[in-house]
Design a protein around this motif. Sequence first.
Motif, PDB file in Angstrom:
ATOM      1  N   ALA A   1       0.823  -1.208   0.000  1.00  0.00           N
ATOM      2  CA  ALA A   1       0.000   0.000   0.000  1.00  0.00           C
ATOM      3  C   ALA A   1       0.858   1.260   0.000  1.00  0.00           C
ATOM      4  O   ALA A   1       0.587   2.216  -0.743  1.00  0.00           O
ATOM      5  CB  ALA A   1      -0.928  -0.008   1.204  1.00  0.00           C
ATOM      6  N   THR A   2       1.901   1.287   0.827  1.00  0.00           N
ATOM      7  CA  THR A   2       2.745   2.479   0.867  1.00  0.00           C
ATOM      8  C   THR A   2       3.526   2.650  -0.435  1.00  0.00           C
ATOM      9  O   THR A   2       3.760   3.777  -0.880  1.00  0.00           O
ATOM     10  CB  THR A   2       3.717   2.436   2.063  1.00  0.00           C
ATOM     11  OG1 THR A   2       4.477   1.219   2.030  1.00  0.00           O
ATOM     12  CG2 THR A   2       2.954   2.508   3.381  1.00  0.00           C
ATOM     13  N   THR A   3       3.884   1.535  -1.072  1.00  0.00           N
ATOM     14  CA  THR A   3       4.554   1.625  -2.373  1.00  0.00           C
ATOM     15  C   THR A   3       3.611   2.207  -3.416  1.00  0.00           C
ATOM     16  O   THR A   3       3.990   3.090  -4.199  1.00  0.00           O
ATOM     17  CB  THR A   3       5.042   0.238  -2.820  1.00  0.00           C
ATOM     18  OG1 THR A   3       6.007  -0.250  -1.879  1.00  0.00           O
ATOM     19  CG2 THR A   3       5.687   0.309  -4.199  1.00  0.00           C
ATOM     20  N   GLN A   4       2.368   1.726  -3.428  1.00  0.00           N
ATOM     21  CA  GLN A   4       1.382   2.240  -4.384  1.00  0.00           C
ATOM     22  C   GLN A   4       1.119   3.724  -4.147  1.00  0.00           C
ATOM     23  O   GLN A   4       1.074   4.518  -5.095  1.00  0.00           O
ATOM     24  CB  GLN A   4       0.081   1.443  -4.266  1.00  0.00           C
ATOM     25  CG  GLN A   4       0.221   0.004  -4.740  1.00  0.00           C
ATOM     26  CD  GLN A   4      -1.030  -0.830  -4.554  1.00  0.00           C
ATOM     27  OE1 GLN A   4      -1.166  -1.901  -5.155  1.00  0.00           O
ATOM     28  NE2 GLN A   4      -1.947  -0.396  -3.712  1.00  0.00           N
ATOM     29  N   SER A   5       0.949   4.098  -2.892  1.00  0.00           N
ATOM     30  CA  SER A   5       0.723   5.512  -2.578  1.00  0.00           C
ATOM     31  C   SER A   5       1.946   6.339  -2.931  1.00  0.00           C
ATOM     32  O   SER A   5       1.827   7.498  -3.366  1.00  0.00           O
ATOM     33  CB  SER A   5       0.383   5.668  -1.096  1.00  0.00           C
ATOM     34  OG  SER A   5      -0.815   4.976  -0.784  1.00  0.00           O
ATOM     35  N   GLY A   6       3.132   5.750  -2.762  1.00  0.00           N
ATOM     36  CA  GLY A   6       4.356   6.443  -3.142  1.00  0.00           C
ATOM     37  C   GLY A   6       4.423   6.732  -4.629  1.00  0.00           C
ATOM     38  O   GLY A   6       4.929   7.786  -5.053  1.00  0.00           O
ATOM     39  N   HIS A   7       3.898   5.805  -5.448  1.00  0.00           N
ATOM     40  CA  HIS A   7       3.857   6.051  -6.891  1.00  0.00           C
ATOM     41  C   HIS A   7       2.966   7.252  -7.209  1.00  0.00           C
ATOM     42  O   HIS A   7       3.310   8.083  -8.064  1.00  0.00           O
ATOM     43  CB  HIS A   7       3.327   4.813  -7.624  1.00  0.00           C
ATOM     44  CG  HIS A   7       4.284   3.654  -7.673  1.00  0.00           C
ATOM     45  ND1 HIS A   7       5.639   3.816  -7.757  1.00  0.00           N
ATOM     46  CD2 HIS A   7       4.062   2.315  -7.653  1.00  0.00           C
ATOM     47  CE1 HIS A   7       6.229   2.625  -7.795  1.00  0.00           C
ATOM     48  NE2 HIS A   7       5.287   1.704  -7.715  1.00  0.00           N
ATOM     49  N   VAL A   8       1.813   7.330  -6.517  1.00  0.00           N
ATOM     50  CA  VAL A   8       0.908   8.467  -6.731  1.00  0.00           C
ATOM     51  C   VAL A   8       1.579   9.752  -6.269  1.00  0.00           C
ATOM     52  O   VAL A   8       1.525  10.783  -6.955  1.00  0.00           O
ATOM     53  CB  VAL A   8      -0.425   8.237  -5.989  1.00  0.00           C
ATOM     54  CG1 VAL A   8      -1.300   9.489  -6.034  1.00  0.00           C
ATOM     55  CG2 VAL A   8      -1.171   7.053  -6.607  1.00  0.00           C
ATOM     56  N   ALA A   9       2.239   9.699  -5.107  1.00  0.00           N
ATOM     57  CA  ALA A   9       2.942  10.882  -4.604  1.00  0.00           C
ATOM     58  C   ALA A   9       4.016  11.336  -5.583  1.00  0.00           C
ATOM     59  O   ALA A   9       4.156  12.545  -5.864  1.00  0.00           O
ATOM     60  CB  ALA A   9       3.557  10.575  -3.239  1.00  0.00           C
ATOM     61  N   ALA A  10       4.785  10.396  -6.120  1.00  0.00           N
ATOM     62  CA  ALA A  10       5.855  10.743  -7.058  1.00  0.00           C
ATOM     63  C   ALA A  10       5.284  11.379  -8.325  1.00  0.00           C
ATOM     64  O   ALA A  10       5.866  12.342  -8.865  1.00  0.00           O
ATOM     65  CB  ALA A  10       6.663   9.506  -7.401  1.00  0.00           C
ATOM     66  N   ALA A  11       4.147  10.845  -8.809  1.00  0.00           N
ATOM     67  CA  ALA A  11       3.542  11.410 -10.010  1.00  0.00           C
ATOM     68  C   ALA A  11       3.071  12.840  -9.766  1.00  0.00           C
ATOM     69  O   ALA A  11       3.184  13.706 -10.644  1.00  0.00           O
ATOM     70  CB  ALA A  11       2.371  10.534 -10.458  1.00  0.00           C
ATOM     71  N   LEU A  12       2.553  13.105  -8.572  1.00  0.00           N
ATOM     72  CA  LEU A  12       2.124  14.469  -8.236  1.00  0.00           C
ATOM     73  C   LEU A  12       3.324  15.400  -8.083  1.00  0.00           C
ATOM     74  O   LEU A  12       3.304  16.545  -8.551  1.00  0.00           O
ATOM     75  CB  LEU A  12       1.294  14.453  -6.953  1.00  0.00           C
ATOM     76  CG  LEU A  12      -0.121  13.886  -7.086  1.00  0.00           C
ATOM     77  CD1 LEU A  12      -0.737  13.630  -5.712  1.00  0.00           C
ATOM     78  CD2 LEU A  12      -1.014  14.842  -7.892  1.00  0.00           C
ATOM     79  N   GLU A  13       4.374  14.907  -7.439  1.00  0.00           N
ATOM     80  CA  GLU A  13       5.556  15.745  -7.237  1.00  0.00           C
ATOM     81  C   GLU A  13       6.246  16.065  -8.560  1.00  0.00           C
ATOM     82  O   GLU A  13       6.820  17.138  -8.728  1.00  0.00           O
ATOM     83  CB  GLU A  13       6.499  15.069  -6.253  1.00  0.00           C
ATOM     84  CG  GLU A  13       5.935  15.078  -4.831  1.00  0.00           C
ATOM     85  CD  GLU A  13       6.782  14.333  -3.824  1.00  0.00           C
ATOM     86  OE1 GLU A  13       7.802  13.736  -4.225  1.00  0.00           O
ATOM     87  OE2 GLU A  13       6.416  14.353  -2.636  1.00  0.00           O
ATOM     88  N   ASP A  14       6.145  15.128  -9.527  1.00  0.00           N
ATOM     89  CA  ASP A  14       6.673  15.414 -10.864  1.00  0.00           C
ATOM     90  C   ASP A  14       5.932  16.582 -11.518  1.00  0.00           C
ATOM     91  O   ASP A  14       6.456  17.217 -12.439  1.00  0.00           O
ATOM     92  CB  ASP A  14       6.545  14.177 -11.765  1.00  0.00           C
ATOM     93  CG  ASP A  14       7.567  13.105 -11.425  1.00  0.00           C
ATOM     94  OD1 ASP A  14       8.542  13.409 -10.707  1.00  0.00           O
ATOM     95  OD2 ASP A  14       7.373  11.956 -11.882  1.00  0.00           O
TER      96      ASP A  14
END
Length: 336
Positions: free
Chosen positions: A14-27
Amino acid sequence: MTTLRIGTRRSALATTQSGHVAAALEDRGVATALVEITTDGDRSQATDTPLAGVPSTGVFVSALRDALLAGEVDVAVHSLKDLPTYAAEGIALAAVPPREDPRDVVVARDGLTLGELPQGSRVATGSPRRVAQIEALGLGVDLVGVRGNVDTRIGRVREGRYDAVVLARAGLARLGRLDEVTEVLDPLQVLPAPGQGALAVECRADDSATLGLLAQLDDPGTRAAVTAERTLMATLEGGCAAPIGALAEVAEGDDGPELWLRAVVLSEDGALAVRRSASAALGPEPASWPADAAKLGGDLGAEMLADGADELMARPNRSPDPNSHPSARSAEVPNP
């Protein structure tokens, strides 16, 4: 700059999946912070329980949604297959990012495939959908229940308690563990769960600023596919514990984009199945695709109900009765 708080379950996946979303937003220039939330599903997780004890759809979702509505987080990230098919008041499905490979995979001892395992081998899964479809293959393996995270499940194979475990490929891909896969299951044999491999990114329905930010992550093709799959499941009135498999894909047709949907409903023992497929043209603008997809899923679900799918889902786990349901028997051969 305002930091977007992203709610996530505490598990590694779950934290990995949320991290992908966070990274996409930070990009895209959006500051984010992950906020871990413990769900009732996490509290109740046990290593091994009977399949009937697996949590129902939504058990991993409610705590995240409560935190969202309480203003403790601004965004919630879920595995889309865990979401109930009905809408939640005050919450919007703001984005469905591009989907991972939705197929199921096998992690088995000695690098074996399902077909190579000796009869009587213990194959673990927490999904009645997988049980029914693997039973239908007639491999003679002993299917047993399992719960817990990816490490726990694969660990049971390494310890020799099970000969194999069946998991979603998407989770292993996100965790960087595809090298442990010994077989990727063909959807012609085992269809995935509706929405498998996709993420759901939610926010409060009245938070227009966050809705606008998250819309940048939405993938029209993925949203159309999962809309068709989930509408079919809603039409069949099946939750994540029901033996329902579905997979939709966008393809380029002669006259523009098309959506293809395959689905199966099985009896718990896999002895009988209703299999159907259908396709529909998608409009020229992606904004219309969810409506087109919902119609396709609803129509195919209604067709499957007319063929006896509801009786299969309610059918007790018993040997097949050749006189029990003529329409179900006639549906055992899939449409081309």
